[in-house]
Design a protein around this motif. Structure first.
Motif, short mmCIF file in Angstrom:
data_model
loop_
_atom_site.label_atom_id
_atom_site.label_comp_id
_atom_site.label_asym_id
_atom_site.label_seq_id
_atom_site.Cartn_x
_atom_site.Cartn_y
_atom_site.Cartn_z
N SER A 222 -0.40 -4.20 2.74
CA SER A 222 -1.86 -4.03 2.65
C SER A 222 -2.59 -5.35 2.92
O SER A 222 -3.35 -5.43 3.87
CB SER A 222 -2.26 -3.47 1.29
OG SER A 222 -1.93 -4.38 0.25
N ASP B 287 0.89 -1.16 0.00
CA ASP B 287 0.00 0.00 0.00
C ASP B 287 0.93 1.21 0.00
O ASP B 287 1.70 1.39 0.94
CB ASP B 287 -0.88 0.00 1.25
CG ASP B 287 -1.85 1.17 1.31
OD1 ASP B 287 -1.51 2.25 0.77
OD2 ASP B 287 -2.91 1.03 1.91
N GLY C 24 0.55 4.08 0.78
CA GLY C 24 0.36 4.93 1.95
C GLY C 24 0.11 6.38 1.64
O GLY C 24 0.59 7.26 2.35
N THR C 25 -0.65 6.62 0.59
CA THR C 25 -0.93 8.00 0.20
C THR C 25 -1.55 8.80 1.33
O THR C 25 -1.16 9.92 1.61
CB THR C 25 -1.86 8.01 -1.03
OG1 THR C 25 -1.29 7.17 -2.03
CG2 THR C 25 -2.02 9.41 -1.58
N SER C 26 -2.51 8.21 2.03
CA SER C 26 -3.17 8.94 3.12
C SER C 26 -2.36 8.92 4.42
O SER C 26 -2.44 9.86 5.21
CB SER C 26 -4.57 8.37 3.36
OG SER C 26 -4.49 7.01 3.74
N GLU C 27 -1.57 7.87 4.65
CA GLU C 27 -0.80 7.76 5.89
C GLU C 27 0.53 8.49 5.83
O GLU C 27 1.12 8.80 6.85
CB GLU C 27 -0.53 6.28 6.24
CG GLU C 27 -1.76 5.47 6.53
CD GLU C 27 -2.30 4.81 5.26
OE1 GLU C 27 -1.95 5.24 4.15
OE2 GLU C 27 -3.10 3.88 5.39
N GLY C 28 1.06 8.69 4.63
CA GLY C 28 2.35 9.34 4.48
C GLY C 28 3.52 8.38 4.46
O GLY C 28 4.67 8.81 4.39
#
Length: 195
Positions: free
Chosen positions: A31, A20, A22-26
């Motif tokens: 995954s 993943d 991690g676009t939203s988590e940074g």
């Protein structure tokens, strides 16, 4: 390892997970699992890899012990898992896209012999590849809650940690696919006695 005593590995679960980004988590992280096999002690061999001062870090507990506090915690072992005996249909094959291999995560779950007073440790690597190594901050809960691993000994900056391992690969005739596990998996491991 403490005081020249070493624990006994009774089981190693090897898993590969999809990535993943991690676009939203940074930060990127595993995954979903795509392959996993348990290996018993009959295919795990260990050898003394080296000797030197070592610390101990448990990211879930937030516990860090510097190498200065572990004067008898010195030996480092390399554990090899020989998966050459697995039938080809049970090996992990990494599917690529347009001839490029996909990014996958390697997870290891090690079980020590029952009643042993040791914890299992995985050595860090000096090389950084892509994002940080991650750990599951809620190991008793599913799905995992991934957190990036940072060096606890450097408080003035967030320094990434990666884990040490080697995969011996076996070529596969089909284009865009490669076997990541064919002859062995090697990891640099450390054991410590629980206090």
């Amino acid at each position: 390892m403490e005081g020249g005593l070493k624990g006994t590995i009774s089981d190693v679960r090897v898993e590969f997970w999809r990535n993943d980004p991690g676009t939203s988590e940074g930060f990127s992280h595993p995954s979903t699992p795509i392959w996993g096999v348990n290996f018993g002690p009959d295919v795990v061999t260990e050898r003394l890899w080296g000797d030197g001062d070592q610390g101990w870090y448990d990211p879930v507990e937030g516990a860090f012990t510097s190498e200065n506090d572990w004067p008898d915690h010195r030996e480092i072992y390399q554990s090899n898992i020989d998966v050459g005996g697995l039938p080809p249909n049970q090996l992990f094959y990494q599917e690529g896209v347009a001839g490029a291999p996909a990014v996958c995560w390697l997870l290891l779950k090690v079980t020590l012999a029952e009643g042993e007073p040791y914890d299992f440790g995985w050595k860090t690597s000096l090389e950084q590849i892509m994002d940080d190594a991650v750990y599951d901050s809620t190991p008793a809960v599913w799905p995992p809650t991934w957190e990036p691993m940072k060096d606890p000994s450097i408080v003035t900056a967030l320094v990434s940690l990666d884990m040490a391992f080697v995969l011996n690969s076996t070529p596969v005739p089909e284009p865009g696919t490669c076997a990541l596990i064919g002859t062995g998996l090697l990891g640099l491991l450390s054991l410590r006695r629980r206090r």
